[in-house]
Design a protein around this motif. Sequence first.
Motif, PDB file in Angstrom:
ATOM      1  N   ARG A   1       0.823  -1.215   0.000  1.00  0.00           N
ATOM      2  CA  ARG A   1       0.000   0.000   0.000  1.00  0.00           C
ATOM      3  C   ARG A   1       0.856   1.263   0.000  1.00  0.00           C
ATOM      4  NH1 ARG A   1      -2.942  -3.662   3.186  1.00  0.00           N
ATOM      5  NH2 ARG A   1      -5.210  -3.704   2.801  1.00  0.00           N
TER       6      ARG A   1
ATOM      7  N   ARG B   1      -3.192   2.260  -2.836  1.00  0.00           N
ATOM      8  CA  ARG B   1      -4.180   2.494  -1.772  1.00  0.00           C
ATOM      9  C   ARG B   1      -5.580   2.582  -2.375  1.00  0.00           C
ATOM     10  NH1 ARG B   1       0.290   5.383   0.260  1.00  0.00           N
ATOM     11  NH2 ARG B   1      -0.338   7.361  -0.707  1.00  0.00           N
ATOM     12  N   LYS B   2      -5.706   3.180  -3.539  1.00  0.00           N
ATOM     13  CA  LYS B   2      -7.006   3.235  -4.228  1.00  0.00           C
ATOM     14  C   LYS B   2      -7.446   1.838  -4.654  1.00  0.00           C
ATOM     15  CE  LYS B   2      -6.419   7.949  -6.026  1.00  0.00           C
ATOM     16  NZ  LYS B   2      -6.250   8.771  -7.253  1.00  0.00           N
TER      17      LYS B   2
ATOM     18  N   HIS C   1      -6.676  -1.001  -3.231  1.00  0.00           N
ATOM     19  CA  HIS C   1      -7.118  -1.743  -2.052  1.00  0.00           C
ATOM     20  C   HIS C   1      -8.523  -1.312  -1.630  1.00  0.00           C
ATOM     21  CE1 HIS C   1      -3.770  -4.337  -0.764  1.00  0.00           C
ATOM     22  NE2 HIS C   1      -3.006  -3.456  -1.395  1.00  0.00           N
ATOM     23  N   TRP C   2      -8.848  -0.046  -1.745  1.00  0.00           N
ATOM     24  CA  TRP C   2     -10.217   0.410  -1.463  1.00  0.00           C
ATOM     25  C   TRP C   2     -11.192  -0.250  -2.427  1.00  0.00           C
ATOM     26  CZ3 TRP C   2     -13.573   3.089  -4.718  1.00  0.00           C
ATOM     27  CH2 TRP C   2     -14.766   3.526  -4.133  1.00  0.00           C
TER      28      TRP C   2
ATOM     29  N   THR D   1     -11.450  -4.083  -1.335  1.00  0.00           N
ATOM     30  CA  THR D   1     -11.856  -4.477   0.016  1.00  0.00           C
ATOM     31  C   THR D   1     -13.143  -3.837   0.498  1.00  0.00           C
ATOM     32  OG1 THR D   1     -10.518  -2.707   1.033  1.00  0.00           O
ATOM     33  CG2 THR D   1      -9.441  -4.852   0.663  1.00  0.00           C
ATOM     34  N   ARG D   2     -13.611  -2.756  -0.124  1.00  0.00           N
ATOM     35  CA  ARG D   2     -14.796  -2.052   0.351  1.00  0.00           C
ATOM     36  C   ARG D   2     -16.005  -2.376  -0.530  1.00  0.00           C
ATOM     37  NH1 ARG D   2     -14.699  -0.810   5.177  1.00  0.00           N
ATOM     38  NH2 ARG D   2     -16.301   0.808   4.787  1.00  0.00           N
TER      39      ARG D   2
ATOM     40  N   GLU E   1     -18.457  -0.501  -1.454  1.00  0.00           N
ATOM     41  CA  GLU E   1     -18.674   0.555  -2.446  1.00  0.00           C
ATOM     42  C   GLU E   1     -17.607   0.515  -3.544  1.00  0.00           C
ATOM     43  OE1 GLU E   1     -17.039   2.631   1.355  1.00  0.00           O
ATOM     44  OE2 GLU E   1     -18.156   0.816   0.789  1.00  0.00           O
ATOM     45  N   GLY E   2     -16.391   0.095  -3.188  1.00  0.00           N
ATOM     46  CA  GLY E   2     -15.339  -0.050  -4.185  1.00  0.00           C
ATOM     47  C   GLY E   2     -15.651  -1.163  -5.172  1.00  0.00           C
TER      48      GLY E   2
END
Length: 294
Positions: free
Chosen positions: A182, A188-189, A191-192, A195-196, A198-199
């Motif tokens: 990360r 980092r984007k 991974h969002w 893992t999220r 909304e992502g």
Amino acid sequence: MSITPAGHVARSIERPHSETIRHTPMRTFLATDDGVTIDSVYDPPAAVYDVSPPPAVDLVFVIAHGFTGDVDKPHVRRVVRAFTRYGAVVSFSFRGHGASGGRSTVGDKEVLDLAAAVRWARELGHARVATVGFSMGGSVVLRHAALYRPDDGSGASVRAGRADAHTDAVVSVSAPARWYYRGTAPMRKLHWLVTRPEGRLVGRYGLRTRINNRDWDPVPLSPVEAVPRIAPTPLLVVHGDRDGYFPLDHPRMLAAAAGDHGELWVEGGMGHAEHAASDDLLTRIGSWSVGRSG
């Protein structure tokens, strides 16, 4: 649309005899060992006379695209066209991408997708296979080469059903060396995105990529752990010195793990993966593959 005895779903095209190298394009769905359908395309060698070394009829490149790519994306098709100057090309969409089934596991189960594509390439009559992967696909070709070995005389690879899906040369472009990195804003984007909830919605509807919502269990062999197991298969690691995703410690770790059986090309001014790969770089990779896959 029909399912062949080998588990392929063919689009009204008869599969050629396994000893005959095909000279016309073909599109099909392949079945992986865990039952996922993978959209795949075969492009025969181009009729060119101005490259050195000349195209090798018995060589096939199997292209593993980056995350959110697919077999129909323009940047993937550009790579395919470049390599048809040196041999045939099999390209495919990883699970969860494009028209393929399943959901992306971001580099884990994708090894099964690549194995299905390599196996198909050999069934089409090609004696030599060079796997070329970009970014996520770059990590997949490394793990695939470590896990799918040619028969060494012990019969272990044959018994595991993996000998017919091995590669003869490996090219990994813009790949990570280790998981969960990360250290840059693009990662980092990413991974969002992965893992999220909304992502994953953005991935599904904005990027045409369906992402698995489960954590890895177990965590797969990392690229740097896989590399020592690839020898003696020739390995080329390619990375740009302006890669915004993975800094140069990643390719250097891979090269160090490879030792004498690997080569490292650090490309000046190059960014990340297929979009950043110049025509000249693709030409050099094609030439390297012809020379090393024999």
